[in-house]
Scaffold this motif. Structure first.
Motif, short mmCIF file in Angstrom:
data_model
loop_
_atom_site.label_atom_id
_atom_site.label_comp_id
_atom_site.label_asym_id
_atom_site.label_seq_id
_atom_site.Cartn_x
_atom_site.Cartn_y
_atom_site.Cartn_z
N GLU A 15 14.06 3.29 16.33
CA GLU A 15 14.58 2.29 15.40
C GLU A 15 15.74 2.83 14.54
O GLU A 15 16.60 2.07 14.12
CB GLU A 15 13.47 1.76 14.49
CG GLU A 15 12.88 2.78 13.56
CD GLU A 15 11.81 2.20 12.64
OE1 GLU A 15 11.43 1.03 12.85
OE2 GLU A 15 11.35 2.92 11.73
N ASP A 50 7.30 1.14 16.48
CA ASP A 50 8.24 0.85 15.40
C ASP A 50 9.05 -0.40 15.75
O ASP A 50 8.62 -1.23 16.55
CB ASP A 50 9.13 2.07 15.15
CG ASP A 50 10.03 2.40 16.33
OD1 ASP A 50 9.89 1.74 17.39
OD2 ASP A 50 10.86 3.32 16.22
N ARG A 51 10.25 -0.53 15.19
CA ARG A 51 11.07 -1.73 15.36
C ARG A 51 12.06 -1.61 16.52
O ARG A 51 13.00 -2.40 16.62
CB ARG A 51 11.84 -2.00 14.07
CG ARG A 51 10.94 -2.32 12.88
CD ARG A 51 11.72 -2.45 11.58
NE ARG A 51 12.79 -3.42 11.71
CZ ARG A 51 14.09 -3.12 11.66
NH1 ARG A 51 14.48 -1.86 11.50
NH2 ARG A 51 15.00 -4.06 11.76
N SER A 54 12.51 -5.01 18.51
CA SER A 54 13.15 -6.08 17.75
C SER A 54 14.62 -5.78 17.49
O SER A 54 15.47 -6.69 17.52
CB SER A 54 12.41 -6.32 16.43
OG SER A 54 12.45 -5.17 15.60
N ILE A 55 14.96 -4.52 17.27
CA ILE A 55 16.36 -4.14 17.08
C ILE A 55 17.14 -4.40 18.37
O ILE A 55 18.27 -4.90 18.34
CB ILE A 55 16.47 -2.67 16.66
CG1 ILE A 55 15.96 -2.51 15.22
CG2 ILE A 55 17.89 -2.15 16.80
CD1 ILE A 55 15.80 -1.07 14.78
#
Length: 228
Positions: A15, A50-51, A54-55
């Motif tokens: 991320e 983690d992200r 989505s990132i």
């Protein structure tokens, strides 16, 4: 003639760096001569909590989620998805490019590979480092001495962070093997043994990190630890 391109990026807990990586990849895709519908980015979010996913979606990438924690398998799954995206496009007209989530590609990276694709079946480029602060003082100078860039148009390196291959050649040799490291070397060796034309480019160099917490054991991060 290449009519489509897909960039495959394996990512494990990325991320922090993935956004900049994908921004650079998207700039390189925008600068290439292919229309938007013929350009794709596939991020393989491998064992991420983690992200990362989505990132990647926010940057317009296709996301494949896996739990293998294996870079060879992640690249292989990403390439498989890219081939599905290009359904109906002949394998010799599709170009698969690969980089890493901690890497920044130059704006001419895709356009340069497509130019080489007129004559070659694959391209392997060199790397440099964005920031030496995670390493000991003098690391940049040591790396410059040890990392052989070759003479003329060649060099001795293979990096999953900087390669590209015609889809038909990739499929003919079995693609990335599911190895925890050196899957890039195995692919290029198979291409060369198979008689495919591999160009070792000194002009298409990417910037990667010098972080000590390498995602793939035995990869570039561990290489730096050995030589510095």
């Amino acid at each position: 003639m290449i009519a489509g391109v897909a960039v495959v990026v394996p990512a494990h807990q990325e991320e922090r760096l993935l956004g900049d990586c994908l921004a650079a990849v998207n700039r390189a895709l925008d600068a290439c001569p292919l229309p938007p519908h013929a350009r794709h980015v596939v991020v393989v979010a491998d064992a991420c909590t983690d992200r990362t996913a989505s990132i990647a979606r926010s940057a317009g990438a296709h996301v494949v989620s896996t739990r293998h924690r294996n870079v060879g398998t992640a690249r292989r799954e990403g390439a498989k998805y890219a081939l599905r995206l290009a359904h109906g496009l002949a394998g010799d007209a599709l170009w698969l490019a690969a980089t890493d989530a901690d890497t920044l590609v130059p704006e001419h990276w895709i356009a340069g590979q497509l130019q080489l694709a007129r004559e070659y079946d694959a391209m392997v480029g060199t790397i440099d480092v964005t920031d030496w602060s995670p390493r000991a003082p003098g690391s940049a100078q040591c790396f410059a001495r040890v990392y052989q860039r070759g003479g003329g148009t060649g060099h001795p390196h293979v990096h999953g962070a900087n390669l590209g291959v015609r889809a038909s050649a990739y499929c003919a040799v079995g693609g990335f093997p599911p190895l925890p490291c050196s899957e890039d070397h195995a692919l290029v060796t198979a291409l060369e043994i198979g008689g495919y034309r591999v160009h070792r480019s000194r002009d298409l160099s990417v910037l990667t990190s010098a972080r000590e917490d390498a995602r793939a054991r035995g990869g570039f991060g561990d290489y730096l630890t050995r030589i510095l």
